[in-house]
Scaffold this active site. Structure first.
Site, PDB file in Angstrom:
ATOM      1  N   CYS A  95     -10.960  25.684  12.092  1.00 33.60           N
ATOM      2  CA  CYS A  95     -11.939  24.974  12.913  1.00 33.60           C
ATOM      3  C   CYS A  95     -11.525  24.974  14.391  1.00 33.60           C
ATOM      4  CB  CYS A  95     -12.180  23.572  12.362  1.00 33.60           C
ATOM      5  SG  CYS A  95     -13.801  22.958  12.847  1.00 33.60           S
TER       6      CYS A  95
ATOM      7  N   SER B 155       0.862  -1.182   0.000  1.00 34.50           N
ATOM      8  CA  SER B 155       0.000   0.000   0.000  1.00 34.50           C
ATOM      9  C   SER B 155       0.900   1.235   0.000  1.00 34.50           C
ATOM     10  CB  SER B 155      -0.895  -0.015   1.229  1.00 34.50           C
ATOM     11  OG  SER B 155      -0.091   0.076   2.387  1.00 34.50           O
TER      12      SER B 155
ATOM     13  N   GLY C 169       0.735   5.290  -4.042  1.00 31.70           N
ATOM     14  CA  GLY C 169       0.151   6.400  -4.796  1.00 31.70           C
ATOM     15  C   GLY C 169      -0.966   5.955  -5.722  1.00 31.70           C
TER      16      GLY C 169
ATOM     17  N   THR D 225      11.026  -7.517 -10.363  1.00 30.45           N
ATOM     18  CA  THR D 225       9.657  -7.605 -10.903  1.00 30.45           C
ATOM     19  C   THR D 225       8.816  -8.699 -10.245  1.00 30.45           C
ATOM     20  OG1 THR D 225      10.285  -9.184 -12.610  1.00 30.45           O
ATOM     21  CG2 THR D 225      10.435  -6.850 -13.199  1.00 30.45           C
ATOM     22  N   LYS D 226       9.476  -9.596  -9.480  1.00 27.12           N
ATOM     23  CA  LYS D 226       8.753 -10.783  -8.994  1.00 27.12           C
ATOM     24  C   LYS D 226       7.509 -10.460  -8.148  1.00 27.12           C
ATOM     25  CE  LYS D 226      10.535 -14.558  -9.364  1.00 27.12           C
ATOM     26  NZ  LYS D 226      10.785 -15.039 -10.685  1.00 27.12           N
TER      27      LYS D 226
ATOM     28  N   GLU E   8     -11.543   3.399  -7.871  1.00 25.58           N
ATOM     29  CA  GLU E   8     -10.360   2.943  -7.139  1.00 25.58           C
ATOM     30  C   GLU E   8     -10.796   1.974  -6.042  1.00 25.58           C
ATOM     31  OE1 GLU E   8      -8.170   6.078  -5.180  1.00 25.58           O
ATOM     32  OE2 GLU E   8      -6.932   4.632  -4.118  1.00 25.58           O
TER      33      GLU E   8
ATOM     34  N   HIS F 137     -13.828  24.606   7.234  1.00 24.83           N
ATOM     35  CA  HIS F 137     -12.546  24.081   6.748  1.00 24.83           C
ATOM     36  C   HIS F 137     -12.285  24.575   5.329  1.00 24.83           C
ATOM     37  CE1 HIS F 137     -11.674  21.119   9.946  1.00 24.83           C
ATOM     38  NE2 HIS F 137     -12.981  21.110  10.078  1.00 24.83           N
TER      39      HIS F 137
ATOM     40  N   GLU G 189      -9.714  24.501   3.686  1.00 24.17           N
ATOM     41  CA  GLU G 189      -8.786  23.636   2.937  1.00 24.17           C
ATOM     42  C   GLU G 189      -9.500  22.647   2.017  1.00 24.17           C
ATOM     43  OE1 GLU G 189      -9.295  23.611   6.206  1.00 24.17           O
ATOM     44  OE2 GLU G 189      -9.163  21.613   7.097  1.00 24.17           O
TER      45      GLU G 189
ATOM     46  N   GLY H  47      -4.124   6.383  -5.229  1.00 27.83           N
ATOM     47  CA  GLY H  47      -5.097   7.473  -5.311  1.00 27.83           C
ATOM     48  C   GLY H  47      -4.659   8.526  -6.311  1.00 27.83           C
TER      49      GLY H  47
HETATM   50  N1  GLN Z   1     -13.502  19.719  18.104  1.00 26.73           N
HETATM   51  C1  GLN Z   1     -14.108  20.864  17.543  1.00 26.73           C
HETATM   52  C2  GLN Z   1     -15.604  20.677  17.317  1.00 26.73           C
HETATM   53  O1  GLN Z   1     -16.075  19.580  17.273  1.00 26.73           O
HETATM   54  C3  GLN Z   1     -13.439  21.256  16.238  1.00 26.73           C
HETATM   55  C4  GLN Z   1     -13.617  20.262  15.155  1.00 26.73           C
HETATM   56  C5  GLN Z   1     -12.625  20.405  14.036  1.00 26.73           C
HETATM   57  O2  GLN Z   1     -11.589  21.036  14.182  1.00 26.73           O
HETATM   58  N2  GLN Z   1     -12.912  19.788  12.907  1.00 26.73           N
HETATM   59  O3  GLN Z   1     -16.323  21.631  17.178  1.00 26.73           O
END
Ligand code: GLN
Length: 556
Positions: free
Chosen positions: A394, A18, A21, A193-194, A146, A525, A527, A23
């Site tokens: 968060c 595993s 890469g 390669t085995k 996948e 979030h 991100e 994914g």
């Molecule tokens: N623990 C916090 C909550 O539940 C923040 C959660 C997080 O950072 N995703 O609100």
């Protein structure tokens, strides 16, 4: 109108070990076909019983990636969204638990018409139903599926059986790709390669012959090994793709194309693939150029706690944060250098925060529970008092509010009820409708999840970054800023610059720029929405300020 071709299904399975890469390989396969004019989507199958990834510790399974619809999924889903620049839904994600749950529910509802319901064929048939549904909903020309785990594991057999059944029904519409690994033992000094030969044989035992072999390794495959693999794995040498380690994962699609992978897939599936260069491919190329050329370093400290597994350090738990930082840095021609620092160290030795002086910016990402929390609060205080750009995600926002409440608003021992239910000042409290979930021990999939709108105050850092007064972001939390303390905290100087449309939930907290160059936290979030071709505005704003901090601190 010309009748549309049947949709194509490309199954990606992993051989030997595993972590090679798979994914990224699956994402890149979908991407190169998207760049040839095919509407592509991707599905992740995880063989575990958990209904979703939300109930697993990130050190067990990496980051929990949240979709718009609130599904808590595997980090590979994040890779698909980022590579393809599309939004996926819960239909694109399945686990053994989900599949069995549906089959058992159907049985209880008499939907099998009195039949004996059996593992085979009913489980694979449910898998197929889900794959076909994802294709229909997305109207994709090509679906990359996948299959998690490695060939030979007991757990993914029923998924392989589903793939085999699909191939039998429509041989021309189903393609199998195996991503394998070729080790170079130090004592031998030659690529072996085995293990791959064995993996292919094991896959053969499930009735599946790979059409294409992607050979991962430290270096490119030479002609000799290509031929050997071809001979012993029943594949023509032209279908063995060399996939050496590359500088960045964004180079993988281009690298696959060096061996003509999209041509091969188009030919195998009889797809009408365009040969004009799509705008998305051009933009991607520009981005990878920036990745290669960025030299001006920007040093960011990430204060976390989910990266220790035994003797090893893994940054996987924060994958989307890393990626989001990269997109915003590279597009500004900066090279991000991330340092992983353990929150517990700043708890044991609060004075050691002074070693953070050398960083251009500090991030406290999301998290749960009490471990390392006081360390994170110490770090946030240091960042605030020393004007180091700070970005809280968060939990990182909630802890910034706690730090500010304690040290500036003078609310002694202010805390989140997640850590201290008896705090005299619960500045972070439980969302009202979450109390019942906890009382009834309903933990799975029950947080405030997925996309919600927020309104942004004019004149704020957030407003300037987004350039808009209304945003939509993805969430994953159970606690929130306690409305009872908003006035006190704002009076002390922290601004809640983003909130839910009904004004009950605080979404962004920040300090005015006269007080601090960049001190901002988000309850959501950001991100999860950052993409190579669409860097996130808040990460971009953070990187911008952090790079001017480099200069202030006497760097470049
Ligand atoms: N623990 C916090 C909550 O539940 C923040 C959660 C997080 O950072 N995703 O609100």
């Amino acid at each position: 109108m010309q009748k549309k071709d049947n949709p194509k299904f490309i199954f990606v399975v992993g051989g030997v070990i595993s972590g090679v890469g798979k994914g990224v390989a699956a994402s890149s396969i979908a991407k190169i076909l998207q760049d040839r004019g095919q509407k592509a989507t991707a599905i992740k199958i995880d063989p575990y019983i958990n209904i979703d990834a939300g109930t697993m510790n990130p050190t067990e399974h990496g980051e929990v990636f949240v979709l718009n619809d609130g599904d808590e999924t595997d980090q590979d889903m994040g890779n698909y969204e980022r590579f393809l620049n599309i939004d996926l839904t819960r239909t694109n994600y399945m686990t053994t638990g989900r599949v069995y749950q549906t089959v058992i529910e159907k049985e209880r509802n008499l939907e099998y018409g009195g039949k004996c319901v059996e593992v085979v064929p009913h489980i694979p048939l449910e898998v197929i139903r889900r794959i076909e549904l994802a294709q229909k909903q997305s109207e994709a020309d090509v679906v990359v599926v996948e299959i998690g785990g490695t060939i030979g594991e007991y757990q993914n057999m029923l998924f392989l059986e589903a793939a085999r059944m699909m191939k039998i029904k429509n041989p021309r519409d189903v393609i199998f790709v195996m991503v394998s690994y070729l080790p170079v033992p130090t004592t031998v000094g030659e690529m072996k390669t085995k293990p791959t030969q064995h993996a292919v044989r094991t896959l053969n035992a499930s009735g599946i012959q790979p059409d294409i072999l992607i050979a991962r390794g430290n270096s490119p495959l030479d002609a000799k090994r290509k031929e050997k693999l071809a001979l012993f794995c029943n594949i023509s040498p032209g279908r063995v793709i060399s996939a050496p380690d590359v500088q960045s994962i964004y180079d993988v699609p281009e690298n696959f194309e060096k061996d003509g992978l999209s041509d091969l897939l188009c030919e195998l599936g009889g797809m009408q693939c365009s040969s004009t260069v799509m705008p998305s491919a051009k933009e991607w190329k520009n981005f990878t150029k920036k990745v290669h050329n960025a030299k001006d370093e920007i040093h960011i400290a990430v204060i976390g706690k989910y990266f220790e597994t035994g003797e090893y350090l893994l940054a996987d738990s924060y994958l989307s944060v890393i990626e989001a930082l990269k997109y915003s840095a590279y597009t500004q021609n900066k090279k991000p250098v991330l340092t992983w620092l353990n929150a517990m160290d700043y708890e044991k030795d609060p004075k050691s925060v002074s070693n953070l002086k050398k960083y251009d910016g500090i991030i406290v990402p999301g998290g749960f529970g009490s471990r390392g929390i006081e360390g994170m609060i110490n770090v946030i205080r240091y960042a605030r008092e020393n004007k180091i750009p700070y970005f809280g995600l968060c939990y990182g926002m909630q802890l910034a509010v706690i730090e500010y409440a304690r040290n500036v608003a003078k609310l002694k021992d202010a805390h989140t009820v997640e850590v201290n239910a008896k705090t005299p000042h619960p500045v972070i409290d439980i969302i009202e409708n979450q109390k019942e979930n906890l009382r009834n021990k309903r933990y799975g999939g029950s947080m405030r999840l997925g996309e919600y709108k927020a309104q942004i105050k004019s004149g704020s850092i957030a407003r300037k970054a987004y350039g808009s007064s209304e945003i939509v972001e993805r969430h994953r939390h159970r606690y929130e800023v306690n409305p009872k303390y908003i006035a006190d905290i704002e009076k002390a100087g922290l601004v809640f610059s983003g909130c839910s449309p009904d004004k009950t939930l605080m979404e962004i907290a920040e300090l005015p720029t006269e007080k601090h160059p960049f001190f901002l936290g988000t309850q959501f979030h950001p991100e999860f929405l950052a993409r190579p071709l669409r860097p996130h505005p808040l990460f971009t704003a953070f990187i911008k300020v952090a790079s001017s901090a480099t200069r202030r601190r006497g760097g470049k």
